[in-house]
Structure formats: structure tokens, C-alpha cells
Design an enzyme around this catalytic site. Structure first.
Site, PDB file in Angstrom:
ATOM      1  N   LYS A 239       0.842  -1.200   0.000  1.00 20.24           N
ATOM      2  CA  LYS A 239       0.000   0.000   0.000  1.00 20.24           C
ATOM      3  C   LYS A 239       0.876   1.249   0.000  1.00 20.24           C
ATOM      4  O   LYS A 239       1.923   1.259   0.645  1.00 20.24           O
ATOM      5  CB  LYS A 239      -0.868   0.019   1.266  1.00 20.24           C
ATOM      6  CG  LYS A 239      -2.050  -0.918   1.237  1.00 20.24           C
ATOM      7  CD  LYS A 239      -2.932  -0.717   2.451  1.00 20.24           C
ATOM      8  CE  LYS A 239      -4.064  -1.732   2.497  1.00 20.24           C
ATOM      9  NZ  LYS A 239      -5.044  -1.578   1.427  1.00 20.24           N
ATOM     10  N   ARG A 313     -10.487 -11.233   0.910  1.00 26.14           N
ATOM     11  CA  ARG A 313     -11.361 -12.199   0.240  1.00 26.14           C
ATOM     12  C   ARG A 313     -10.737 -13.588   0.230  1.00 26.14           C
ATOM     13  O   ARG A 313     -11.451 -14.598   0.207  1.00 26.14           O
ATOM     14  CB  ARG A 313     -11.688 -11.707  -1.181  1.00 26.14           C
ATOM     15  CG  ARG A 313     -10.485 -11.535  -2.059  1.00 26.14           C
ATOM     16  CD  ARG A 313     -10.799 -10.718  -3.307  1.00 26.14           C
ATOM     17  NE  ARG A 313     -10.857  -9.282  -3.042  1.00 26.14           N
ATOM     18  CZ  ARG A 313     -11.164  -8.365  -3.954  1.00 26.14           C
ATOM     19  NH1 ARG A 313     -11.465  -8.729  -5.196  1.00 26.14           N
ATOM     20  NH2 ARG A 313     -11.191  -7.091  -3.650  1.00 26.14           N
TER      21      ARG A 313
HETATM   22  N1  BES Z   1      -8.381  -3.703   3.734  1.00 28.23           N
HETATM   23  C1  BES Z   1      -8.457  -3.225   2.411  1.00 28.23           C
HETATM   24  C2  BES Z   1      -9.729  -2.432   2.127  1.00 28.23           C
HETATM   25  C3  BES Z   1      -9.901  -1.115   2.862  1.00 28.23           C
HETATM   26  C4  BES Z   1      -9.573   0.061   2.254  1.00 28.23           C
HETATM   27  C5  BES Z   1     -10.456  -1.080   4.118  1.00 28.23           C
HETATM   28  C6  BES Z   1      -9.767   1.263   2.911  1.00 28.23           C
HETATM   29  C7  BES Z   1     -10.643   0.099   4.784  1.00 28.23           C
HETATM   30  C8  BES Z   1     -10.309   1.277   4.189  1.00 28.23           C
HETATM   31  C9  BES Z   1      -8.434  -4.406   1.442  1.00 28.23           C
HETATM   32  O1  BES Z   1      -7.721  -5.504   1.836  1.00 28.23           O
HETATM   33  C10 BES Z   1      -7.825  -3.898   0.174  1.00 28.23           C
HETATM   34  O2  BES Z   1      -6.695  -3.468   0.221  1.00 28.23           O
HETATM   35  N2  BES Z   1      -8.564  -3.931  -0.928  1.00 28.23           N
HETATM   36  C11 BES Z   1      -8.099  -3.446  -2.141  1.00 28.23           C
HETATM   37  C12 BES Z   1      -8.617  -4.357  -3.226  1.00 28.23           C
HETATM   38  C13 BES Z   1      -8.004  -4.115  -4.573  1.00 28.23           C
HETATM   39  C14 BES Z   1      -6.562  -4.516  -4.575  1.00 28.23           C
HETATM   40  C15 BES Z   1      -8.770  -4.897  -5.589  1.00 28.23           C
HETATM   41  C16 BES Z   1      -8.638  -2.025  -2.338  1.00 28.23           C
HETATM   42  O3  BES Z   1      -9.745  -1.735  -1.916  1.00 28.23           O
HETATM   43  O4  BES Z   1      -7.906  -1.202  -2.872  1.00 28.23           O
HETATM   44 ZN    ZN Z   2      -5.635  -5.349   1.379  1.00 26.87          ZN
END
Ligand code: BES
Ligand code: ZN
Ligand code: ZN
Length: 466
Positions: A239, A313
Site C-alpha cells: 500500500k 477475500r
Molecule cells: N483492507 C483493504 C480495504 C480497505 C480500504 C479497508 C480502505 C478500509 C479502508 C483491502 O484488503 C484492500 O486493500 N482492498 C483493495 C482491493 C483491490 C486490490 C482490488 C482495495 O480496496 O484497494
Molecule cells: Zn488489502
């Protein structure tokens, strides 16, 4: 905060008065001088008189709860030690407003307030069996929400999978629940290759927690599954710095599930509950799972990893398979996850996204949310978005090939792990928005809100009336 339920008004240092529909009945002159009109989201503290007026607008259930919560924040900042408030028809909302609104997270402050515990006297017409039950239910529910807030606010250094399992054990002992905790060896035996891969690079081993509350008079059986990412760095698909901050909150779904089973047990609801949490830390390192890997989930489906940040997921896939393999004849299966940033973009950070194949059930959950003071909205699956999850080399891909509709495609990914006979029993709740907000809102403090607990208890209570 110490709460007393009483019939006769007693003298307290502060009296809290809710102004409904802007109807001010006393101290009109002085309130007018300070331009207090009793509007929603406004308050006036007349310290010399020992009165705190709080506007709540139209006296809906939620407005009352929120107004009381805001009164608590004001009361908390003063040196008044005790207060009184009238509750009458809205005892539940008043108690929830007090308990939820006075929550503070001070674990990491070196200077703790040495203020003495404050007292609130709640004045009702009659303290009978019914009022006591409403009072105790509201206290149990709010305390469970506050427990979830504590879990989620705790740092990843202090709250990793083993600690999450320890907290679950404590809840189990306290409430006489069954509990099983599984580690890596079990994941290998059970071929839970998806969940296992996500936690591999962490120095903290993953845990699968399964708790059960089995009352003898159970009329329904409900399975709850929660994403418990004690930290989500994104893994090798790391991230960006700004997006990593607050990712301690990625355990909000799993924490909510622990809070719900705690509340149900304390309230002694006649519903069998199974709480399943996938507690995992998503990190980087030489042993990390990678984009390009193909993982095999517990149900044998193969998953092409194209982004290690879509890890929730993967964890949920194996947990959902576990639930369906191990728990027989359940009526509902609900999962909770801070699953996608897309859900926050789509519906805003105060609202839960509800998804699933059973539209009536989705709507029921949404209604429960509104009734409980949480916000939720239904997002619909569709066959075109489903196709975007196709993989050229495996059964399915862990991300979609389009950047649009990310909350729904994540939900539809989970749907791949729901067996045909359970399709209508399952609901997915994306709580990525409301679980953690860096501002005070409604009766929520800054940080963790405990999202999911209140609306699920409402949903379960409604099942009893059917
Ligand atoms: N934990 C995150 C989602 C999230 C984002 C929760 C902001 C709370 C606040 C999740 O694991 C994630 O990183 N999802 C990605 C998915 C993408 C790579 C398809 C996302 O939302 O960017
Ligand atoms: Zn994630
Ligand atoms: Zn995540």
C-alpha cells in the site's frame, strides 16, 4: 460512567435536558441571549444553573441517541461529577447514547485523566421488570460495541492473531461458550491454501477462531464470519504510505463478530450463534505470497493472485468454506469485512455495503441497520461484473479486470465460495467505511466505531418476532 435507573428525580450537579422539535420550555430568556434555538446538533451549557440543553430536532430514535451522545462529550469535558436525564419512552436510546457517546480510547496516552468516575441518573416513570430488561440489553449491547472499539483501536504490535484468539478465549470463558482455535498445521491438513498464503510472511502465525453459543431454546442458527486482518500492509502489492495508516482497522469484521456473540450471550437471545474469525497479518518478506501465485482454497477452487492487497477475500474464502463444512443446517450466514476501498468510494464512509443473492434478506439487514442507528445500503450483483473475475490460468482471479464496481466484484468473488444450497442464506457486509473514521460522528468517537454489532443484534432480535 456509572448508571443508575431511578423513578424519583434526585438532586444532581448537572441536569441534561433534550430539546425536541425546538420546543424550549424554561430559561427562554437566557437561552435566547446566547442564541440557542434548540436545533439539532446544538447545545448550551448553563453552568451556573447546572443545566445542559441539547437540541435533537425531530425526536426520532437515532436523533435522541446522537443528542445524548453529544451531551456526554460535553459532560465529559466538565468537572461536574454527576448528572441526571429523563428517559421515559426512549430508555434504550438514552442508555446507548450515554454508553456509546462517553467512550474514550486512552490506552496509549501517558498522562491518563485522574478524574473520578462520573455518575448519571436516568429517570424513568417506573422501574419495573420491562424497563430493567431494556436497560440491561442496552448496556450489554453498548458494552459489546465498546469492546469491539477497543480491539480495533489497539495497535498491530499489541493485537496480532494470537492476541485476537486470546481475547476470544476470554469472551468464551466469561460466557460459557464453546471455542476452537486452529493454527497453521490445521490449515495445511484442511488444504486452506488461500488463508494460509496471506499470513505466511508475518512473524505472527495466523489463527482461525470458531466460537459457539448454543442455548437450549434456540429457534434459529446463525453463522457469523469475520475478516480479522490484524494488519494489512498490502503485502508485496504494498500500500502507498498514506493508505497504510489506519490499516490496524482491517480486523474490524472479525472484532465485530466477537462483539456480536458476546452481546447475544449476555442478552441470552434464543439463537444459536457460530462466530468464525480469520485472524491473519498481511506482510512483506522473502516468504511472502506473490502476485502470479495460484492458490487452492479449501473447496478445491484455484485462485490466481494478481494483487496481494486483495487478501481479505482470500482469508474469507477459506473461512466461509470452513463454516459450510463444519456447521450443519444453519439458517443464515453473514460475513463482515473491511473488504474494499471501493465500497467507501461508492457509498461514503458512514455506510455499510450489503450484498448477496437473497434480495429480501439483504433488505431485512438494511432495515435492521436503520432501526439500530447504523447506516447501510444494498449493492446488487450482476452477471457482467461477475465475468470480470475470470482468470486465464486458474478458476478465478482475486481481483477484477476493471477498476469499477470493486465492492461488488469483491462480493461476487466471495459468492464463488458459497455452496448452492447456502446461496440464499448468505449475506456479505462490507464495513470498510463505517468501521473506522478519523472524526467524531453520530454516537461514534474518532477511530473505531464497532460497526456491524448494533445492526446484527437488531436483525437477530427481529428473527425472534417471526
Ligand atoms: N483492507 C483493504 C480495504 C480497505 C480500504 C479497508 C480502505 C478500509 C479502508 C483491502 O484488503 C484492500 O486493500 N482492498 C483493495 C482491493 C483491490 C486490490 C482490488 C482495495 O480496496 O484497494
Ligand atoms: Zn488489502
Ligand atoms: Zn484488507
Amino acid at each position: 460512567m456509572k448508571l443508575n435507573l431511578i423513578e424519583e428525580k434526585v438532586q444532581t450537579e448537572l441536569e441534561i435536558i433534550l430539546i425536541k422539535d425546538k420546543e424550549i420550555t424554561e430559561n427562554k430568556d437566557i437561552l435566547e441571549k446566547i442564541d440557542f434555538k434548540g436545533e439539532e446538533d446544538s447545545s448550551a451549557l448553563l453552568a451556573e444553573l447546572g443545566k445542559l440543553y441539547v437540541g435533537c430536532g425531530e425526536p426520532t430514535s437515532d436523533n435522541i441517541r446522537v443528542a445524548v451522545a453529544s451531551a456526554m462529550r460535553t459532560f465529559g469535558k466538565t468537572n461536574f461529577n454527576d448528572a441526571s436525564i429523563e428517559a421515559d419512552e426512549n430508555l434504550r436510546e438514552v442508555v446507548e447514547g450515554i454508553e456509546l457517546g462517553s467512550y474514550e480510547f486512552t490506552k496509549y496516552k501517558s498522562k491518563k485523566d485522574d478524574k473520578i468516575e462520573k455518575t448519571i441518573n436516568i429517570v424513568v416513570k417506573k422501574v419495573d421488570e420491562k424497563t430493567i430488561e431494556i436497560f440491561e440489553d442496552a448496556v450489554n449491547l453498548s458494552n459489546s460495541v465498546n469492546m469491539v472499539r477497543d480491539f480495533v483501536n489497539t495497535t498491530p504490535e499489541d493485537f496480532y492473531p494470537k492476541i485476537m484468539a486470546k481475547k476470544a478465549k476470554k469472551i468464551a470463558i466469561e460466557n460459557d461458550l464453546e471455542i476452537k482455535i486452529f493454527g497453521e498445521k490445521y490449515f495445511k491438513e484442511q488444504k486452506m491454501g488461500a488463508m494460509s498464503a496471506v499470513g505466511r510472511a508475518s512473524r505472527h502465525d495466523s489463527r482461525l477462531i470458531h466460537m459457539a453459543y448454543k442455548p437450549v431454546d434456540a429457534i434459529k442458527k446463525v453463522v457469523l464470519v469475520g475478516k480479522g486482518l490484524t494488519y494489512d500492509s498490502g503485502g508485496l502489492s504494498l500500500k502507498p504510505a498514506d493508505f497504510m495508516v489506519t490499516m490496524k482497522s482491517d480486523k474490524s469484521g472479525g472484532s465485530a463478530v466477537l462483539g456480536i456473540i458476546n452481546a447475544v450471550a449476555k442478552m441470552k437471545l434464543p439463537i444459536e450463534i457460530h462466530a468464525i474469525v480469520g485472524a491473519v497479518e498481511n506482510m512483506i518478506g522473502g516468504d511472502a505470497y506473490k502476485p502470479d501465485d495460484v492458490l487452492t482454497a479449501k473447496n478445491g477452487k484455484t485462485i490466481e493472485v494478481r494483487n496481494t492487497d486483495a487478501e481479505g477475500r482470500l482469508v474469507l474464502a477459506d473461512c466461509l468454506c470452513y463454516a459450510q463444512d463444519e456447521i450443519e443446517d444453519f439458517d443464515y450466514m453473514i460475513d463482515y469485512a473491511t473488504l474494499t476501498g471501493a465500497c467507501v468510494v461508492g457509498v461514503g464512509h458512514y455506510t455499510t455495503g450489503i450484498m448477496g443473492n437473497n434480495l429480501e434478506l439483504n433488505n431485512q439487514l438494511q432495515q435492521s441497520a436503520i432501526a439500530s442507528g447504523e447506516l447501510a445500503t444494498v449493492l446488487h450483483f450482476n452477471k457482467y461484473l461477475k465475468k470480470t473475475l475470470k482468470s486465464k490460468i486458474a478458476d478465478i482471479c482475486n481481483i477484477s479486470n476493471t477498476r469499477y464496481g470493486g465492492a461488488i466484484t469483491a462480493g461476487m468473488f466471495l459468492d464463488e465460495f458459497i455452496e448452492e444450497e447456502n446461496k440464499q442464506k448468505w449475506v456479505h457486509c462490507d464495513i470498510a467505511g463505517p468501521a473506522f473514521v478519523e472524526e467524531v460522528w453520530g454516537c461514534n468517537p474518532e477511530g473505531a466505531s464497532g460497526a456491524g454489532v448494533r445492526f446484527t443484534i437488531e436483525f437477530l432480535k427481529n428473527l425472534m418476532e417471526k
